[in-house]
Design a protein around this motif. Structure first.
Motif, PDB file in Angstrom:
ATOM      1  N   LEU A  39      18.939  22.341  10.664  1.00 12.21           N
ATOM      2  CA  LEU A  39      17.480  22.157  10.727  1.00 12.21           C
ATOM      3  C   LEU A  39      16.837  23.011   9.639  1.00 12.21           C
ATOM      4  CD1 LEU A  39      17.261  22.646  14.593  1.00 12.21           C
ATOM      5  CD2 LEU A  39      17.291  20.468  13.344  1.00 12.21           C
ATOM      6  N   ASP A  40      15.563  22.777   9.386  1.00  7.65           N
ATOM      7  CA  ASP A  40      14.859  23.582   8.376  1.00  7.65           C
ATOM      8  C   ASP A  40      14.970  25.052   8.783  1.00  7.65           C
ATOM      9  OD1 ASP A  40      14.187  21.011   7.704  1.00  7.65           O
ATOM     10  OD2 ASP A  40      12.033  21.360   7.563  1.00  7.65           O
ATOM     11  N   LEU A  41      15.550  25.860   7.901  1.00  8.39           N
ATOM     12  CA  LEU A  41      15.949  27.206   8.327  1.00  8.39           C
ATOM     13  C   LEU A  41      14.821  28.233   8.297  1.00  8.39           C
ATOM     14  CD1 LEU A  41      18.535  28.518   9.357  1.00  8.39           C
ATOM     15  CD2 LEU A  41      19.038  29.219   7.028  1.00  8.39           C
ATOM     16  N   LYS A  42      14.078  28.301   7.189  1.00  9.38           N
ATOM     17  CA  LYS A  42      13.031  29.334   7.100  1.00  9.38           C
ATOM     18  C   LYS A  42      11.668  28.793   7.457  1.00  9.38           C
ATOM     19  CE  LYS A  42      14.932  32.655   3.890  1.00  9.38           C
ATOM     20  NZ  LYS A  42      15.060  33.036   2.488  1.00  9.38           N
TER      21      LYS A  42
ATOM     22  N   TRP B 157      15.290  16.544   3.612  1.00  5.26           N
ATOM     23  CA  TRP B 157      16.537  16.849   2.890  1.00  5.26           C
ATOM     24  C   TRP B 157      17.809  16.362   3.587  1.00  5.26           C
ATOM     25  CZ3 TRP B 157      20.192  19.694   5.436  1.00  5.26           C
ATOM     26  CH2 TRP B 157      19.769  20.428   6.556  1.00  5.26           C
ATOM     27  N   LYS B 158      17.777  16.184   4.914  1.00  2.00           N
ATOM     28  CA  LYS B 158      19.053  16.074   5.632  1.00  2.00           C
ATOM     29  C   LYS B 158      19.811  14.772   5.347  1.00  2.00           C
ATOM     30  CE  LYS B 158      21.138  17.102  10.041  1.00  2.00           C
ATOM     31  NZ  LYS B 158      20.864  17.427  11.422  1.00  2.00           N
ATOM     32  N   PHE B 159      19.126  13.644   5.338  1.00  2.00           N
ATOM     33  CA  PHE B 159      19.838  12.384   5.105  1.00  2.00           C
ATOM     34  C   PHE B 159      20.381  12.313   3.675  1.00  2.00           C
ATOM     35  CE2 PHE B 159      19.978   7.811   4.081  1.00  2.00           C
ATOM     36  CZ  PHE B 159      20.998   7.459   4.948  1.00  2.00           C
ATOM     37  N   PRO B 160      19.582  12.629   2.657  1.00  2.00           N
ATOM     38  CA  PRO B 160      20.133  12.666   1.295  1.00  2.00           C
ATOM     39  C   PRO B 160      21.308  13.654   1.165  1.00  2.00           C
ATOM     40  CG  PRO B 160      17.740  12.736   1.220  1.00  2.00           C
ATOM     41  CD  PRO B 160      18.112  12.844   2.667  1.00  2.00           C
ATOM     42  N   ALA B 161      21.214  14.779   1.863  1.00  5.33           N
ATOM     43  CA  ALA B 161      22.321  15.754   1.822  1.00  5.33           C
ATOM     44  C   ALA B 161      23.596  15.130   2.396  1.00  5.33           C
ATOM     45  CB  ALA B 161      21.939  17.018   2.588  1.00  5.33           C
TER      46      ALA B 161
END
Ligand SMILES: Cc1cc2nc3c(=O)[nH]c(=O)nc-3n(C[C@H](O)[C@H](O)[C@H](O)COP(=O)(O)OP(=O)(O)OC[C@H]3O[C@@H](n4cnc5c(N)ncnc54)[C@H](O)[C@@H]3O)c2cc1C
Length: 210
Positions: free
Chosen positions: A91-94, A152-156
Motif C-alpha cells: 500500500l502507499d507507504l508514506k 503505481w501498483k498495477f503498473p508495478a
C-alpha cells in the motif's frame, strides 16, 4: 555470451569484470557499464556481500567505489524495509499517491508505443530479455504514475511480471518512490534527460516540458 548466462562459473566471471570506476561515470546511460547482476542477486545465486567482497579483493578501496556500494546498499535497504513493514509495502507507504485517476496501465506503455523512441525500444527489448535499465524503469514509472496518473501498483505488477530480477521490495518501493507515495517528491522524467542518457534527440513528446 547470452545477456544472462545460467552457469555459475559464468556468473562468477561476471563479478571479475565489474569496473566500479566506469560504473560511477556511466551507470546512468542506457549503454553504461552496469553489471547486469540483478537476476542473480534477486534469486539468491550471489549476494550483495559477495559482489562487494569480490570488488574489494581486486584492490578498489571503499571511498573510490562509493557510488557502486550505495547502489548495492539500496537493494539491501529495500529488503530491510520489507522485513520491517511486511505487507504494508503493498500500500502507499508514506502518503497517498496524488493525483490518481485510474488503477490501469496505459496500452501505449504495454505496447511500447509511447512515442518516446528510447522508451519504446527499451520496452520492446524488455519482453525479449527480461531486463530494463534503471533509468528506463524510472521513466516508465513516471509516465505511468505522474503523466497517466495511474496508481503505481498495477503498473508495478506488469513490470514485476516481466523482469528477470523481479524483487517485490525493490520494485514496489521504487514505484512508490517515483509516484511520491514513498518519498516527499515525485520523480518527474523529462525528455531532455531521456535524450541525454539514451542518446536520442526528440522533442514534442509526452515528456517534453511545456
Ligand atoms: C520502478 C523501478 C522498479 C525496479 N524494480 C526492481 C526489481 O524488481 N528488482 C530489482 O532487483 N531491482 C529493481 N529496481 C532497481 C534497479 O533498477 C535494478 O536493480 C537495476 O537496474 C538492475 O540492473 P543491474 O544489475 O545492471 O544494476 P547495477 O546498476 O549494476 O547495480 C548492481 C546491483 O545493485 C542493486 N541495485 C542497483 N540499483 C538499485 C536500485 N535503484 N534499487 C535497488 N537495488 C539496486 C541491484 O541488486 C543491482 O544488481 C527497480 C527500480 C525502479 C526505478
Amino acid at each position: 555470451m547470452p545477456l544472462f548466462p545460467t552457469s555459475y562459473n559464468e556468473v562468477l566471471q561476471r563479478l571479475q569484470k565489474i569496473d566500479p570506476l566506469a560504473y560511477r561515470a556511466t551507470r546512468n546511460f542506457i549503454d553504461g557499464k552496469v553489471t547486469y547482476l540483478s537476476p542473480y542477486i534477486s534469486r539468491g545465486v550471489i549476494s550483495t556481500k559477495q559482489v562487494l567482497a569480490s570488488v574489494l579483493k581486486r584492490g578498489y578501496t571503499p571511498e573510490k567505489i562509493e557510488k557502486f556500494i550505495q547502489e548495492l546498499a539500496w537493494r539491501d535497504y529495500w529488503q530491510q524495509i520489507w522485513i520491517a513493514k511486511g505487507n504494508a509495502i503493498d500500500l502507499d507507504l508514506k502518503q497517498a499517491q496524488h493525483p490518481v485517476t485510474n488503477t490501469d496501465l496505459s496500452s501505449a506503455i504495454i505496447n511500447g508505443k509511447t512515442g518516446i523512441e528510447a522508451i519504446d525500444t527499451a520496452i520492446t527489448d524488455f519482453y525479449r530479455t527480461g531486463y530494463l535499465h534503471n533509468h528506463v524503469r524510472m521513466y516508465v514509472a513516471s509516465l505511468a504514475c505522474n503523466i497517466a496518473k495511474s496508481h503505481w501498483k498495477f503498473p508495478a505488477h506488469w513490470m514485476y511480471y516481466h523482469l528477470l530480477d523481479a524483487d517485490w521490495a525493490s520494485n514496489a518501493l521504487s514505484w512508490q518512490w517515483v509516484a511520491g507515495a514513498n518519498s516527499n517528491k515525485k520523480y518527474v522524467a523529462n525528455q531532455e534527460n531521456v535524450n541525454k542518457y539514451c542518446h536520442t534527440d526528440q522533442r514534442g513528446t509526452a515528456l517534453t516540458n511545456k
